[in-house]
Design a protein around this motif. Sequence first.
Motif, PDB file in Angstrom:
ATOM      1  N   VAL A 146       0.853  -1.197   0.000  1.00  0.00           N
ATOM      2  CA  VAL A 146       0.000   0.000   0.000  1.00  0.00           C
ATOM      3  C   VAL A 146       0.887   1.245   0.000  1.00  0.00           C
ATOM      4  N   PRO A 147       0.742   2.154  -0.977  1.00  0.00           N
ATOM      5  CA  PRO A 147       1.577   3.361  -1.031  1.00  0.00           C
ATOM      6  C   PRO A 147       1.418   4.223   0.225  1.00  0.00           C
ATOM      7  N   GLU A 148       2.459   5.018   0.511  1.00  0.00           N
ATOM      8  CA  GLU A 148       2.477   5.803   1.743  1.00  0.00           C
ATOM      9  C   GLU A 148       1.295   6.762   1.829  1.00  0.00           C
ATOM     10  N   ARG A 149       0.948   7.409   0.716  1.00  0.00           N
ATOM     11  CA  ARG A 149      -0.153   8.380   0.773  1.00  0.00           C
ATOM     12  C   ARG A 149      -1.461   7.712   1.162  1.00  0.00           C
ATOM     13  N   VAL A 150      -1.700   6.522   0.633  1.00  0.00           N
ATOM     14  CA  VAL A 150      -2.925   5.801   0.983  1.00  0.00           C
ATOM     15  C   VAL A 150      -2.891   5.392   2.454  1.00  0.00           C
ATOM     16  N   ARG A 151      -1.728   4.928   2.910  1.00  0.00           N
ATOM     17  CA  ARG A 151      -1.610   4.552   4.319  1.00  0.00           C
ATOM     18  C   ARG A 151      -1.863   5.743   5.230  1.00  0.00           C
ATOM     19  N   ARG A 152      -1.355   6.897   4.846  1.00  0.00           N
ATOM     20  CA  ARG A 152      -1.537   8.070   5.689  1.00  0.00           C
ATOM     21  C   ARG A 152      -3.006   8.502   5.724  1.00  0.00           C
ATOM     22  N   ILE A 153      -3.704   8.415   4.589  1.00  0.00           N
ATOM     23  CA  ILE A 153      -5.123   8.772   4.557  1.00  0.00           C
ATOM     24  C   ILE A 153      -5.934   7.818   5.441  1.00  0.00           C
ATOM     25  N   VAL A 154      -5.618   6.539   5.357  1.00  0.00           N
ATOM     26  CA  VAL A 154      -6.276   5.565   6.239  1.00  0.00           C
ATOM     27  C   VAL A 154      -5.967   5.885   7.702  1.00  0.00           C
TER      28      VAL A 154
END
Length: 303
Positions: free
Chosen positions: A78-86
Motif C-alpha cells: 500500500v503506497p504511503e499516501r494511501v496509508r496516511r489517509i487511512v
Amino acid sequence: MLRVARAALFAMVPAELVLAVLLVSGVSLPLPVVAVAEAAVVAVLVLEAVTAYRRFRAARRGGADRWTALRAAYEQLVPERVRRIVGFDLKGAISLALWVARRRHGVPDGATAVSYARAQTLTMMIFLGAMVVELVGAEVLLRAFGAPVGLRAVVLVADAYAVLIVLAVIAACVTRPHVVSDEEVRIRYGAFFDLRVPRERIASVRHVRNFNESGTVKVDGDRLAVAVASQTNLILELTEPVTAVRPLGSRAEARTIRLFADDPTAALAALRPRQQHAHGEGLVGSAAGGRGWLDERSRRSLM
C-alpha cells in the motif's frame, strides 16, 4: 508483481464502489456484467493475498518477527499516501472517543499541553451545521422527486460520513494539542501533522502575530508554518534543522517554525525554564511586543 498488484487494487476499489452504488440504487445490470465484475474482484483479492504473503515470507526470511513482517508487507503493498489517509480516519475515530471521554492524546505527566483549536472551532461548527442542513435538505429533495430508496441511502451515507469527518477533525485538534516537555516540543495539527523538536535545538522563541498565512502546513525553503485559521503567533528558531513530514508524506528540512497557540504567553512560560537551564542565563519572553527572549544584561538595561 508488486506494481501489478498495486495497479489492480487501485482499479478494483473505485470500480467495485461504482457497481455497488448502481446496484443499491436499483439500476438493473445484466447478469453477465455482474458476474464478470465479481470474478475480477476475486482475482484481484487473490493477487493481493499472494503478493502480501510473498512479501511477508521474504521479511521473515530476513529475520523479522511476525508483526514486523506483516507491517513490512502492508507498507510495500500500500503506497504511503494511501496509508496516511487511512491513518487519518483511524486517528480521527480515536480522537472522537477521546473527545467524548474528555481526555487528550500524547500529553505525559509533567508536560504542558498548548491548545490551538479555539481560533477555528466556531468556524468549523458553523460549517458542520451547514453540512447537517445539507444532509437533511438532500434527503427531502430526493424524497420529493421520488428517488429510489437505494440511491437515497447512498447519498445519506455519503453526507453522514462527511459530517463525521468534520467532527473528527474538530475532535483531533482539541484532543491533540501541542506538547512542551523537558525533552521536546511536539507541534501538531490534529491527526494530520506531528513534529517533534528536541529542546536543545531551540535557539530562541518569539511572539509575533501573523494573520495572512496560506495553507495549514506550508514549507517555504527552510521555513515551516503550521497555521490555524490562517494565523500563527509563535516563531521557533532552531540551531539545526529538523525533518518535517507533511500530511501526505512529503518531507522537508525546517530551521524556522511558525505555529499558533491559543495562549502564546503560557507557551512561552512553558518553554522558558528549559532555555534558562540550557543557556545559563535569564530569558524574558515578550508576549506582546514580538521582541523574542532577552538575555539578563539586556533585561537589566531596560529596567
